[in-house]
Scaffold this motif. Sequence first.
Motif, short mmCIF file in Angstrom:
data_model
loop_
_atom_site.label_atom_id
_atom_site.label_comp_id
_atom_site.label_asym_id
_atom_site.label_seq_id
_atom_site.Cartn_x
_atom_site.Cartn_y
_atom_site.Cartn_z
N TRP A 52 0.77 -1.08 -0.35
CA TRP A 52 -0.60 -0.19 -0.12
C TRP A 52 1.10 1.54 -0.18
O TRP A 52 0.57 2.42 -0.74
CB TRP A 52 -0.83 -0.04 1.42
N SER A 53 2.25 1.12 0.28
CA SER A 53 3.11 2.52 0.99
C SER A 53 3.56 2.30 -0.54
O SER A 53 4.57 3.35 -0.84
CB SER A 53 3.95 2.35 2.18
N GLY A 54 4.11 1.22 -1.44
CA GLY A 54 4.94 1.40 -2.04
C GLY A 54 6.57 1.27 -1.66
O GLY A 54 7.27 0.80 -2.36
N ALA A 55 6.03 0.99 -0.18
CA ALA A 55 7.89 0.22 0.32
C ALA A 55 8.06 -0.77 0.00
O ALA A 55 9.28 -1.14 -0.41
CB ALA A 55 7.23 0.16 1.66
N ASN A 56 7.56 -2.09 -0.93
CA ASN A 56 7.43 -3.44 -0.74
C ASN A 56 6.96 -3.62 -2.26
O ASN A 56 6.11 -3.37 -2.23
CB ASN A 56 7.01 -4.37 0.50
N SER A 57 7.48 -4.48 -2.66
CA SER A 57 6.97 -5.25 -3.76
C SER A 57 7.22 -6.97 -4.21
O SER A 57 8.46 -6.69 -3.53
CB SER A 57 7.42 -4.74 -5.32
N TYR A 58 6.53 -7.69 -4.97
CA TYR A 58 7.24 -8.52 -4.87
C TYR A 58 7.39 -8.63 -6.93
O TYR A 58 6.48 -8.81 -7.19
CB TYR A 58 6.38 -9.14 -3.73
N TYR A 59 7.86 -10.10 -7.18
CA TYR A 59 7.31 -10.71 -7.92
C TYR A 59 7.64 -11.95 -8.86
O TYR A 59 7.99 -12.60 -7.59
CB TYR A 59 8.91 -9.82 -9.43
N ALA A 60 7.05 -12.37 -10.12
CA ALA A 60 7.78 -13.54 -10.57
C ALA A 60 8.47 -14.48 -10.51
O ALA A 60 9.12 -13.30 -11.15
CB ALA A 60 6.50 -14.17 -11.08
N ASP A 61 9.19 -15.47 -10.81
CA ASP A 61 10.47 -15.21 -11.20
C ASP A 61 11.02 -15.87 -12.57
O ASP A 61 11.94 -15.25 -13.08
CB ASP A 61 10.69 -16.86 -10.57
N SER A 62 9.19 -14.96 -13.49
CA SER A 62 9.59 -15.46 -14.26
C SER A 62 9.76 -13.82 -15.15
O SER A 62 10.13 -13.51 -16.42
CB SER A 62 7.96 -16.15 -15.19
N VAL A 63 9.78 -12.74 -14.17
CA VAL A 63 9.46 -10.99 -14.78
C VAL A 63 10.90 -11.03 -13.28
O VAL A 63 11.21 -9.63 -13.88
CB VAL A 63 8.45 -10.59 -14.42
N LYS A 64 11.72 -11.38 -12.64
CA LYS A 64 12.41 -10.58 -11.72
C LYS A 64 13.70 -10.40 -12.50
O LYS A 64 14.01 -11.22 -13.63
CB LYS A 64 12.19 -11.61 -10.80
#
Length: 123
Positions: A52-64
């Motif tokens: 919500w704050s933009g402080a953390n993000s997570y990705y699928a391995d295929s796009v990291k």
Amino acid sequence: VQLQASGGGFVQAGGSLRVSCVASGRTFSSYDMGWFRQAPGKEREFVALVTWSGANSYYADSVKGRFTISRDNAKNTVYLQMNSLKPEDTAVYYCAAKFRGGSFYRAREYDAWGQGTQVTVSS
């Protein structure tokens, strides 16, 4: 919450695109936002999430390493910058809002969905 995605298109392999999603109807900074994609004949799959704050993000391995998710809470907008695109990235891309806890990999944990925007990558 209403979500409106835009910015898809046609690009050659190795190129870049940015898709956007504008939200309305609920305080944007109070919930996490994700992107999913669905290719023909395949299940919808998780791509990325930003908290919500933009402080953390997570990705699928295929796009990291190739994709970057970000948000601008002042504009009620979430972005997905896609670089080094591959033909296997071709899909309809959906933005989604997540109000509750639970795994962010699972589509069923999301509470609202945009209409999708087509991304086509040619070889």
